[in-house]
Design a protein around this motif. Structure first.
Motif, PDB file in Angstrom:
ATOM      1  N   GLN A 179       0.827  -1.202   0.000  1.00  0.00           N
ATOM      2  CA  GLN A 179       0.000   0.000   0.000  1.00  0.00           C
ATOM      3  C   GLN A 179       0.865   1.257   0.000  1.00  0.00           C
ATOM      4  OE1 GLN A 179      -3.031   0.049   2.991  1.00  0.00           O
ATOM      5  NE2 GLN A 179      -3.607   2.170   2.584  1.00  0.00           N
ATOM      6  N   VAL A 180       1.833   1.278   0.886  1.00  0.00           N
ATOM      7  CA  VAL A 180       2.762   2.400   0.932  1.00  0.00           C
ATOM      8  C   VAL A 180       3.863   2.159  -0.089  1.00  0.00           C
ATOM      9  CG1 VAL A 180       4.344   3.746   2.337  1.00  0.00           C
ATOM     10  CG2 VAL A 180       2.258   2.798   3.349  1.00  0.00           C
ATOM     11  N   GLN A 181       4.110   3.147  -0.915  1.00  0.00           N
ATOM     12  CA  GLN A 181       5.145   3.059  -1.928  1.00  0.00           C
ATOM     13  C   GLN A 181       6.198   4.131  -1.684  1.00  0.00           C
ATOM     14  OE1 GLN A 181       3.398   3.204  -5.833  1.00  0.00           O
ATOM     15  NE2 GLN A 181       2.181   1.353  -5.510  1.00  0.00           N
ATOM     16  N   LEU A 182       7.448   3.713  -1.743  1.00  0.00           N
ATOM     17  CA  LEU A 182       8.569   4.607  -1.540  1.00  0.00           C
ATOM     18  C   LEU A 182       9.491   4.499  -2.739  1.00  0.00           C
ATOM     19  CD1 LEU A 182       9.361   3.677   2.181  1.00  0.00           C
ATOM     20  CD2 LEU A 182       7.995   5.611   1.370  1.00  0.00           C
ATOM     21  N   VAL A 183       9.758   5.613  -3.381  1.00  0.00           N
ATOM     22  CA  VAL A 183      10.579   5.642  -4.577  1.00  0.00           C
ATOM     23  C   VAL A 183      11.796   6.514  -4.316  1.00  0.00           C
ATOM     24  CG1 VAL A 183      10.710   6.206  -7.022  1.00  0.00           C
ATOM     25  CG2 VAL A 183       8.588   5.292  -6.055  1.00  0.00           C
ATOM     26  N   GLU A 184      12.970   5.912  -4.437  1.00  0.00           N
ATOM     27  CA  GLU A 184      14.206   6.621  -4.182  1.00  0.00           C
ATOM     28  C   GLU A 184      14.788   7.195  -5.464  1.00  0.00           C
ATOM     29  OE1 GLU A 184      17.026   4.351  -1.862  1.00  0.00           O
ATOM     30  OE2 GLU A 184      15.395   3.178  -0.986  1.00  0.00           O
ATOM     31  N   SER A 185      15.538   8.258  -5.304  1.00  0.00           N
ATOM     32  CA  SER A 185      16.271   8.826  -6.415  1.00  0.00           C
ATOM     33  C   SER A 185      17.472   7.949  -6.743  1.00  0.00           C
ATOM     34  CB  SER A 185      16.726  10.246  -6.091  1.00  0.00           C
ATOM     35  OG  SER A 185      17.576  10.251  -4.955  1.00  0.00           O
ATOM     36  N   VAL A 186      18.102   8.234  -7.866  1.00  0.00           N
ATOM     37  CA  VAL A 186      19.257   7.471  -8.310  1.00  0.00           C
ATOM     38  C   VAL A 186      20.489   7.880  -7.516  1.00  0.00           C
ATOM     39  CG1 VAL A 186      20.750   6.950 -10.273  1.00  0.00           C
ATOM     40  CG2 VAL A 186      18.282   7.207 -10.605  1.00  0.00           C
ATOM     41  N   GLY A 187      21.276   6.884  -7.117  1.00  0.00           N
ATOM     42  CA  GLY A 187      22.537   7.155  -6.448  1.00  0.00           C
ATOM     43  C   GLY A 187      23.604   7.516  -7.455  1.00  0.00           C
ATOM     44  N   GLY A 188      24.768   6.900  -7.317  1.00  0.00           N
ATOM     45  CA  GLY A 188      25.807   7.141  -8.299  1.00  0.00           C
ATOM     46  C   GLY A 188      27.197   6.975  -7.737  1.00  0.00           C
ATOM     47  N   LEU A 189      28.172   7.305  -8.570  1.00  0.00           N
ATOM     48  CA  LEU A 189      29.579   7.248  -8.218  1.00  0.00           C
ATOM     49  C   LEU A 189      30.045   8.624  -7.783  1.00  0.00           C
ATOM     50  CD1 LEU A 189      32.319   5.754  -8.161  1.00  0.00           C
ATOM     51  CD2 LEU A 189      32.571   6.382 -10.576  1.00  0.00           C
ATOM     52  N   VAL A 190      30.649   8.687  -6.607  1.00  0.00           N
ATOM     53  CA  VAL A 190      31.115   9.939  -6.033  1.00  0.00           C
ATOM     54  C   VAL A 190      32.556   9.770  -5.574  1.00  0.00           C
ATOM     55  CG1 VAL A 190      30.628  11.765  -4.369  1.00  0.00           C
ATOM     56  CG2 VAL A 190      28.767  10.331  -5.218  1.00  0.00           C
ATOM     57  N   GLN A 191      33.356  10.784  -5.782  1.00  0.00           N
ATOM     58  CA  GLN A 191      34.727  10.753  -5.296  1.00  0.00           C
ATOM     59  C   GLN A 191      34.778  10.971  -3.787  1.00  0.00           C
ATOM     60  OE1 GLN A 191      36.893  13.691  -7.565  1.00  0.00           O
ATOM     61  NE2 GLN A 191      37.293  12.251  -9.218  1.00  0.00           N
ATOM     62  N   PRO A 192      35.782  10.398  -3.116  1.00  0.00           N
ATOM     63  CA  PRO A 192      35.936  10.688  -1.688  1.00  0.00           C
ATOM     64  C   PRO A 192      35.979  12.185  -1.435  1.00  0.00           C
ATOM     65  CG  PRO A 192      37.389   8.909  -2.337  1.00  0.00           C
ATOM     66  CD  PRO A 192      36.789   9.454  -3.608  1.00  0.00           C
ATOM     67  N   GLY A 193      35.274  12.608  -0.408  1.00  0.00           N
ATOM     68  CA  GLY A 193      35.162  14.022  -0.107  1.00  0.00           C
ATOM     69  C   GLY A 193      34.017  14.715  -0.812  1.00  0.00           C
ATOM     70  N   GLY A 194      33.388  14.034  -1.738  1.00  0.00           N
ATOM     71  CA  GLY A 194      32.287  14.606  -2.484  1.00  0.00           C
ATOM     72  C   GLY A 194      30.979  14.545  -1.728  1.00  0.00           C
ATOM     73  N   SER A 195      29.922  14.967  -2.396  1.00  0.00           N
ATOM     74  CA  SER A 195      28.614  14.998  -1.774  1.00  0.00           C
ATOM     75  C   SER A 195      27.552  14.503  -2.743  1.00  0.00           C
ATOM     76  CB  SER A 195      28.268  16.414  -1.297  1.00  0.00           C
ATOM     77  OG  SER A 195      28.198  17.316  -2.388  1.00  0.00           O
ATOM     78  N   LEU A 196      26.436  14.086  -2.175  1.00  0.00           N
ATOM     79  CA  LEU A 196      25.316  13.577  -2.953  1.00  0.00           C
ATOM     80  C   LEU A 196      24.066  13.678  -2.102  1.00  0.00           C
ATOM     81  CD1 LEU A 196      24.513  12.088  -5.649  1.00  0.00           C
ATOM     82  CD2 LEU A 196      24.790   9.966  -4.375  1.00  0.00           C
ATOM     83  N   ARG A 197      22.949  14.008  -2.730  1.00  0.00           N
ATOM     84  CA  ARG A 197      21.675  14.040  -2.034  1.00  0.00           C
ATOM     85  C   ARG A 197      20.759  12.958  -2.573  1.00  0.00           C
ATOM     86  NH1 ARG A 197      17.069  18.758  -2.225  1.00  0.00           N
ATOM     87  NH2 ARG A 197      16.843  17.792  -4.296  1.00  0.00           N
ATOM     88  N   LEU A 198      20.237  12.148  -1.673  1.00  0.00           N
ATOM     89  CA  LEU A 198      19.237  11.146  -2.008  1.00  0.00           C
ATOM     90  C   LEU A 198      17.866  11.641  -1.584  1.00  0.00           C
ATOM     91  CD1 LEU A 198      20.984   7.865  -0.789  1.00  0.00           C
ATOM     92  CD2 LEU A 198      21.062   8.899  -3.069  1.00  0.00           C
ATOM     93  N   LYS A 211      33.102   9.083   2.308  1.00  0.00           N
ATOM     94  CA  LYS A 211      34.248   8.202   2.472  1.00  0.00           C
ATOM     95  C   LYS A 211      33.986   6.888   1.759  1.00  0.00           C
ATOM     96  CE  LYS A 211      35.037  10.007   7.148  1.00  0.00           C
ATOM     97  NZ  LYS A 211      35.140   9.640   8.586  1.00  0.00           N
ATOM     98  N   PRO A 212      35.042   6.163   1.378  1.00  0.00           N
ATOM     99  CA  PRO A 212      34.829   4.865   0.737  1.00  0.00           C
ATOM    100  C   PRO A 212      33.963   3.920   1.564  1.00  0.00           C
ATOM    101  CG  PRO A 212      37.091   5.542   0.438  1.00  0.00           C
ATOM    102  CD  PRO A 212      36.465   6.552   1.369  1.00  0.00           C
ATOM    103  N   GLU A 213      34.060   3.991   2.877  1.00  0.00           N
ATOM    104  CA  GLU A 213      33.256   3.118   3.718  1.00  0.00           C
ATOM    105  C   GLU A 213      31.772   3.465   3.709  1.00  0.00           C
ATOM    106  OE1 GLU A 213      35.930   5.481   6.692  1.00  0.00           O
ATOM    107  OE2 GLU A 213      36.034   4.808   4.605  1.00  0.00           O
ATOM    108  N   ASP A 214      31.404   4.583   3.090  1.00  0.00           N
ATOM    109  CA  ASP A 214      29.995   4.914   2.905  1.00  0.00           C
ATOM    110  C   ASP A 214      29.384   4.169   1.724  1.00  0.00           C
ATOM    111  OD1 ASP A 214      29.870   6.820   5.041  1.00  0.00           O
ATOM    112  OD2 ASP A 214      30.810   8.304   3.726  1.00  0.00           O
ATOM    113  N   THR A 215      30.203   3.484   0.948  1.00  0.00           N
ATOM    114  CA  THR A 215      29.704   2.731  -0.191  1.00  0.00           C
ATOM    115  C   THR A 215      28.712   1.677   0.266  1.00  0.00           C
ATOM    116  OG1 THR A 215      31.716   3.068  -1.490  1.00  0.00           O
ATOM    117  CG2 THR A 215      30.330   1.198  -2.085  1.00  0.00           C
ATOM    118  N   ALA A 216      27.501   1.734  -0.270  1.00  0.00           N
ATOM    119  CA  ALA A 216      26.445   0.831   0.153  1.00  0.00           C
ATOM    120  C   ALA A 216      25.220   1.053  -0.713  1.00  0.00           C
ATOM    121  CB  ALA A 216      26.081   1.069   1.625  1.00  0.00           C
TER     122      ALA A 216
END
Length: 113
Positions: free
Chosen positions: A1-20, A87-92
């Motif tokens: 019933q509840v639907q959740l749609v996420e935006s696209v992730g991607g490849l980011v360099q260390p120190g970079g930023s991204l909004r989901l 950071k690389p450890e944020d990869t997931a």
């Protein structure tokens, strides 16, 4: 019933930023707390951040505190995860979670040079 749609992730360099983002439907969005989880390769899924109905109470896991920010826009039925100083450890694979054990489809964020 509840639907959740996420935006696209991607490849980011260390120190970079991204909004989901996570857009919800099938529920009264403003009535529910929301959260973000992530699952790295070979690891268990872990809670990253959560936010109360009006956004007044926020939780961030220690690993991302000071680098990530969770927010929501109830008028748009959307929750966000702003990730900075990545950071690389944020990869997931990142998942949004809503009421009634509703999950987004998951989106891959890769932090690498």
């Amino acid at each position: 019933q509840v639907q959740l749609v996420e935006s696209v992730g991607g490849l980011v360099q260390p120190g970079g930023s991204l909004r989901l983002s996570c857009a919800a439907s099938g529920c009264t969005f403003s009535s529910y707390s929301m959260s973000w989880f992530r699952q790295a390769p070979g690891k268990e899924r872990e809670l990253v951040a959560s936010i109360s109905t009006a956004g007044s109470t926020i939780y961030l896991t220690a690993a991302v505190k000071g680098r990530f920010a969770i927010s929501r826009d109830n008028a748009k039925n959307t929750m966000y995860l702003q990730m900075s100083s990545l950071k690389p450890e944020d990869t997931a694979v990142y998942y949004c979670r809503g009421p009634s054990d509703a999950w987004g489809q998951g989106t891959l964020v890769t932090v690498s040079s």
